[in-house]
Design an enzyme around this catalytic site. Structure first.
Site, PDB file in Angstrom:
ATOM      1  N   LEU A  31       2.344  11.094   0.473  1.00 41.91           N
ATOM      2  CA  LEU A  31       3.445  11.471   1.353  1.00 41.91           C
ATOM      3  C   LEU A  31       3.199  10.668   2.628  1.00 41.91           C
ATOM      4  O   LEU A  31       2.039  10.491   3.032  1.00 41.91           O
ATOM      5  CB  LEU A  31       3.406  12.970   1.657  1.00 41.91           C
ATOM      6  CG  LEU A  31       3.879  13.930   0.564  1.00 41.91           C
ATOM      7  CD1 LEU A  31       3.627  15.375   0.977  1.00 41.91           C
ATOM      8  CD2 LEU A  31       5.367  13.731   0.272  1.00 41.91           C
ATOM      9  N   ASP A  32       4.268  10.209   3.264  1.00 35.19           N
ATOM     10  CA  ASP A  32       4.094   9.438   4.497  1.00 35.19           C
ATOM     11  C   ASP A  32       3.416  10.298   5.558  1.00 35.19           C
ATOM     12  O   ASP A  32       3.455  11.527   5.484  1.00 35.19           O
ATOM     13  CB  ASP A  32       5.460   8.984   5.038  1.00 35.19           C
ATOM     14  CG  ASP A  32       6.186   8.082   4.047  1.00 35.19           C
ATOM     15  OD1 ASP A  32       5.500   7.442   3.232  1.00 35.19           O
ATOM     16  OD2 ASP A  32       7.426   8.045   4.104  1.00 35.19           O
TER      17      ASP A  32
END
Ligand code: URA
Length: 259
Positions: free
Chosen positions: A105-106
């Protein structure tokens, strides 16, 4: 299981070093079947006794699976060189030395992230061949448009020419700027790039399910929980997207509406 030294057993299944385990034992913080052990060099059969360290049970399972509700500001990496990592959010008694985030996930993204030391399972999840379903809720900069539904369903082309697999997307009655999206692949910044390709912009992104494993409502940002083997099997099942939207829009929209 054959007999194994207690300190070896604990050190293989947690982040505690042997010397930390000795200190825990001297502080009477290690128990076997409810009895305090003074020294951690005794031998045990992990399948037939219950071990606790610092009040937490140490399970004998070969691999551990942790579901983290990732907050913003943490990178999905095991290396501190990349910045503050999600691994720092896992308490030492839950963490084993071989654990890593099974997925990305960023840094600014939120939500469901699996952390495990089971490399084979991680490979199955991450392999593009398996098309694991992932559902995200997004807060958009501009109102959701119904034309996105067909554009996403037909395999959207991103700005760099890359074509996405068919994806499902739905707007939300509660707010015109919220939407759910279901993907079956994991290209770099994919959700953000898909909305940008249709002229919108993702302001906040939260992953709310992996397969049919749904992020529990009670798990706050930064909190994690241990998964059971049967939960892990859910990763490979596909939830019905429309049913998911009906049941969970109000639950998850509350997380994003004020962000
Ligand atoms: N897609 C994105 O753009 N970012 C994420 O963190 C996950 C999916």
């Amino acid at each position: 299981m054959p007999l194994i030294r207690l300190d070896k057993f604990i050190s293989e299944r947690t982040e505690y070093s042997r010397s930390q385990i000795r200190q825990l034992a001297s502080k009477k913080l290690i128990t076997v079947d409810g009895k305090v052990v003074k020294s951690a060099d005794v031998k045990i059969d992990p399948d037939s006794v219950k071990v606790t360290a610092n009040g937490k049970e140490i399970r004998a399972d070969r691999y551990r699976y942790i579901l983290l509700n990732k907050p913003s500001g943490y990178v999905c990496s095991t290396s501190e060189h990349d910045g503050e990592t999600v691994m720092n959010l896992i308490p030492p008694d839950m963490k084993t030395k071989g654990m890593f985030p099974a997925g990305r996930l960023d840094k600014d993204s939120l939500g469901a992230l699996l952390i495990t030391d089971d490399g084979e399972l991680a490979h199955r999840i991450l392999s593009p061949r398996h098309h694991i379903s992932k559902i995200y809720i997004v807060k958009l900069d501009r109102p959701f448009q119904n034309k996105y539904i067909d554009l996403f369903k037909n395999g959207l082309q991103l700005a760099d020419g890359e074509v996405c697999l068919p994806a499902c997307v739905r707007g939300c009655e509660i707010s015109e700027k919220l939407a759910f999206i279901q993907l079956f692949e994991g290209k770099y910044h994919q959700v953000k790039r898909m909305f940008s390709a249709v002229g919108n912009h993702v302001e906040v992104l939260m992953r709310v399910s992996l397969g049919s494993l749904i992020l529990p409502e009670k798990l706050g940002f930064g909190e994690c929980m241990e998964l059971l083997h049967k939960d892990v099997e859910n990763l490979f099942e596909e939830p019905d997207f429309d049913d998911f939207c009906r049941r969970f829009f109000s639950v998850f929209s509350a997380n994003l509406i004020n962000k």
